[in-house]
Structure formats: structure tokens, C-alpha cells
Scaffold this active site. Structure first.
Site, PDB file in Angstrom:
ATOM      1  N   LYS A  93       0.846  -1.198   0.000  1.00  0.00           N
ATOM      2  CA  LYS A  93       0.000   0.000   0.000  1.00  0.00           C
ATOM      3  C   LYS A  93       0.884   1.251   0.000  1.00  0.00           C
ATOM      4  O   LYS A  93       2.096   1.159   0.278  1.00  0.00           O
ATOM      5  CB  LYS A  93      -0.926  -0.012   1.214  1.00  0.00           C
ATOM      6  N   TYR A  95      14.969  30.571   9.234  1.00  0.00           N
ATOM      7  CA  TYR A  95      13.766  31.356   9.513  1.00  0.00           C
ATOM      8  C   TYR A  95      13.540  31.485  11.009  1.00  0.00           C
ATOM      9  O   TYR A  95      13.707  30.519  11.766  1.00  0.00           O
ATOM     10  CB  TYR A  95      12.533  30.672   8.914  1.00  0.00           C
TER      11      TYR A  95
HETATM   12  C1  LIG Z   1      -0.435  -1.886   6.826  1.00  0.00           C
HETATM   13  C2  LIG Z   1      -0.999  -3.185   7.220  1.00  0.00           C
HETATM   14  C3  LIG Z   1      -0.170  -4.312   7.341  1.00  0.00           C
HETATM   15  C4  LIG Z   1       1.348  -4.236   7.314  1.00  0.00           C
HETATM   16  O1  LIG Z   1       1.760  -3.754   8.559  1.00  0.00           O
HETATM   17  P1  LIG Z   1       3.329  -3.471   8.866  1.00  0.00           P
HETATM   18  O2  LIG Z   1       3.327  -3.053  10.280  1.00  0.00           O
HETATM   19  O3  LIG Z   1       3.733  -2.380   7.926  1.00  0.00           O
HETATM   20  O4  LIG Z   1       4.041  -4.729   8.610  1.00  0.00           O
HETATM   21  C5  LIG Z   1      -0.766  -5.542   7.560  1.00  0.00           C
HETATM   22  N1  LIG Z   1      -2.111  -5.642   7.683  1.00  0.00           N
HETATM   23  C6  LIG Z   1      -2.932  -4.572   7.614  1.00  0.00           C
HETATM   24  C7  LIG Z   1      -4.392  -4.753   7.784  1.00  0.00           C
HETATM   25  C8  LIG Z   1      -2.405  -3.303   7.392  1.00  0.00           C
HETATM   26  O5  LIG Z   1      -3.213  -2.245   7.341  1.00  0.00           O
END
Ligand SMILES: *Cc1c(COP(=O)(O)O)cnc(C)c1O
Length: 365
Positions: free
Chosen positions: A41, A259
Site C-alpha cells: 500500500k 527562519y
Molecule cells: C499496513 C498493514 C499491514 C502491514 O503492517 P506493517 O506493520 O507495515 O508490517 C498488515 N495488515 C494490515 C491490515 C495493514 O493495514
């Protein structure tokens, strides 16, 4: 360390696909599950789904998770034959788009299950989907009682449910009793769905025997994040970020930098200005805590991170590393994702997923 700094871009992001593949192998071994998937993702956690996904496929990964339909469509282009699950389910009416691309929604309510089952009936083809049961996050999925009540209902088969999953709340915290409670609740739900594969572990859960199931679902650790904070990181670094030095100047005691004059020289200091800033995705909240490595020496930020520039106190760095055009390393050379995240008051996950579009991107394999 890279010797050159990027030309035409503020920073250079180097993504090591062989490290990514090695990390998937490490996680597949640690998980001791029959299958290990990859969570890709958010554009493969900022690393670029178009390059990361095929690399993982070549390594043997066959199941992938994204969050949204649009990500699923991008993943499908890179992975014509993979099983791709969409974690956020599907908005009402969008089932045809999922079906056309062969994407599998992760269904999180009875409504969603019913709508997917209806689409299966209408097409006369049972297309697969996952069922998400919420065992403690209270965020997405059926509650445990709802999940148990749905078991045995013919609609489960009609909806083509081929994977039962839940998500861990704090798997990275060692001995958190919540993880055991979730694992126990998940085992109870799993018993109610015989013959359907199950998946519980994220990256950190991969290392916990109580979270083993049929399919592991790591994300962060694939990209080099430490799945076990406080212990040595077993993962290889995947992401490296370098930026060029634009100028070096000497300032006397009492001078300020950046800044709003948030930094003051308490003695004579040497400053280097880097061609990277928050518009590149480097967090402005690193002001006062951020670091970069120059000539092997960790140097602190001086003053506010600005949109396109960061000022670095390089007084301790070797003089010969301070040429105009020489590189400074913001991720890499011992500055790992977790440290960069901490320095920005956030977590390494957010550092990765905010990596900007403005960098020169170099893939190694
Ligand atoms: C993002 C996600 C993962 C992966 O989690 P990590 O901590 O990045 O390994 C797995 N399952 C779900 C439902 C997620 O949303």
C-alpha cells in the site's frame, strides 16, 4: 557512501531492490507460515509499487495487499497474475471496478459481504474476497461476535471468502498482553471458519509464534524498518537518501541561522546548506533534532527545516567532505528509518510514506 550528489534534483533516493527481496526472504523464514505476502500500500511504502512489486514477485511472493482500488489497479499492472487484496474494502457500487481488475476486497461488514455476494450471484462467478474481523483495533472489520455469528451463514460461501484476517494493535511492543488477547480471539474466530485460510501477522507479528497462521502480511520491515524496536534490526536497509551541499559558511558566536532565528551559534561554527527541505517530504518537525551524515560524521540540523533547504552544523565533519556538491546522507550510513522518524517526532512508517516525488530516484538490483 555515494560520492556524488544529484544534479537537477535536491535529493537522491536510492532504493535497493535486492535488499527488498532479501528482506522478504528473511520475513518468510521468520514467520514460519505456509505463505508470506507483501503489503505494498501507499506506493509500496513510498518505494514505488511499479518497481517493488515485480521484484517481490520474482522472489516468489504471490499475494499482495494494498489499501485502495487505485493502488490495486497500479498493482495489477505490475502483477498480472498475483492475488491482490484491497484492505479498505470497497465503497458502495464499486464492485464492478474491483471485478474487472480481478482485485479481492477485504470485507469488513455484513453490508459489504452482502454486496459482494450479490455481485457474485449477478455475474454467476464467485470471485474471492477476504473477511476482516476486528480483534481489538476498533477500526475496521466485523466485531468478534459479528464474525462468529456470520460463520456458517451461506452468504460466506456466496461472497467467495477465501481468507480470514485480523490486524494487530501493538505487535511491536514486546510482551504486550493485548497481542495475546487478539491472538486468542482470532483463534476462536478461525475455528468457526474451517477450511478458510487465516492471516494475522504484520511485520512485528511475524516474529511472534502466537501470531502464526496460514499467511503472513508484512509491510514496514520489507522496506527496512525495524520490526522489533529496541533490538538489533534484522532487516537490510532498502532506502537511502542523499542531498547535495550547496554552500559552506563560517559563522561567529551569536549568529543565528534559518527562519525565525531558531538556532544560535554558541561559538564559531561551520554551516553547510543542503538542497533538501520539507517540500521534498523531509519533515519540518525534524527542526532542532534532525541529523545528516557528512564524511562519516553525524551532524545536527541548525535552525528550521525550510521548504527546499536544510542548514547543517558541520563543524565536526572532516573538511574534505565539505566541498560544494558533496553529498550529505539523511537516510543511510547508520541513520536508519526508525531514528529519522524519532528525530521528526513520528515513526519510520511516516518517513517512508512521505518520501516525495521531487527526488531523483535510483533503483539498484
Ligand atoms: C499496513 C498493514 C499491514 C502491514 O503492517 P506493517 O506493520 O507495515 O508490517 C498488515 N495488515 C494490515 C491490515 C495493514 O493495514
Amino acid at each position: 557512501m555515494s560520492e556524488s550528489s544529484p544534479i537537477g534534483h535536491g535529493g537522491r533516493l536510492t532504493i535497493d531492490l535486492s535488499a527488498l527481496r532479501a528482506n522478504w526472504r528473511i520475513l518468510a523464514k521468520a514467520a514460519e507460515c505456509p505463505e508470506t505476502a507483501a503489503v505494498i500500500k501507499a506506493d509500496a511504502y513510498g518505494c514505488g509499487i511499479a518497481r517493488a512489486a515485480p521484484a517481490l514477485w520474482r522472489e516468489g511472493c504471490r499475494t499482495f495487499f494494498v489499501a485502495h482500488l487505485s493502488e490495486g489497479l497500479t498493482a495489477r499492472q505490475a502483477l498480472p497474475d498475483a492475488a491482490i487484496y484491497v484492505l479498505n474494502g470497497f465503497p458502495p457500487g464499486s464492485a464492478p471496478a474491483y471485478r474487472a481488475a480481478g482485485l479481492r476486497p477485504v470485507l469488513g461488514s455484513r453490508d459489504e459481504v452482502a454486496e459482494w455476494a450479490a455481485a457474485n450471484r449477478a455475474e454467476g462467478v464467485t470471485r474471492p474476497a477476504a473477511l476482516h474481523v476486528d480483534t481489538g483495533m476498533n477500526r475496521l472489520g466485523l466485531s468478534v461476535p459479528e464474525g462468529l455469528a456470520l460463520a456458517g451463514d451461506p452468504i460466506v460461501a456466496e461472497a467467495g471468502i477465501d481468507l480470514l484476517m485480523s490486524h494487530l494493535v501493538s505487535a511491536e511492543v514486546e510482551h504486550d498482553p493485548l497481542t495475546d488477547r487478539q491472538a486468542a480471539a482470532f483463534a476462536q474466530v478461525r475455528d468457526a471458519y474451517p477450511g478458510i485460510r487465516a492471516s494475522l501477522a504484520n511485520s512485528s507479528g511475524d516474529f511472534l509464534p502466537s501470531c502464526r497462521a496460514d499467511l503472513a502480511r508484512p509491510g514496514y520491515a520489507l522496506y527496512g524498518g525495524n520490526p522489533r524496536p529496541g533490538r538489533d534490526n534484522p532487516m537490510h536497509p532498502v532506502v537511502r537518501l542523499d542531498a547535495g551541499i550547496l554552500q559552506v559558511r563560517e559563522v561567529p558566536a551569536g549568529e543565528t541561522a534559518g527562519y525565525n532565528a531558531r538556532w544560535t551559534a554558541h561559538g564559531p561554527r561551520r554551516l553547510a546548506t543542503l538542497s533538501i527541505g520539507y517540500a521534498d517530504g523531509y519533515p519540518r518537525s525534524s527542526t532542532g533534532r534532525g541529523e545528516a551524515v557528512v564524511g562519516g560524521v553525524r551532524c545536527p540540523f541548525a535552525g528550521n527545516v525550510s521548504m527546499d533547504l536544510i542548514i547543517l552544523d558541520v563543524t565536526e565533519a572532516p573538511q574534505d567532505a565539505l566541498r560544494r556538491g558533496a553529498p550529505a546522507t539523511l537516510i543511510g550510513d547508520g541513520l536508519d528509518l526508525d531514528t529519522v522518524g524519532r528525530n521528526a517526532g513520528t515513526i519510520g512508517y511516516e518517513i517512508l510514506t512521505n518520501l516525495g516525488r521531487r527526488y531523483e530516484r535510483v533503483y539498484r538490483d
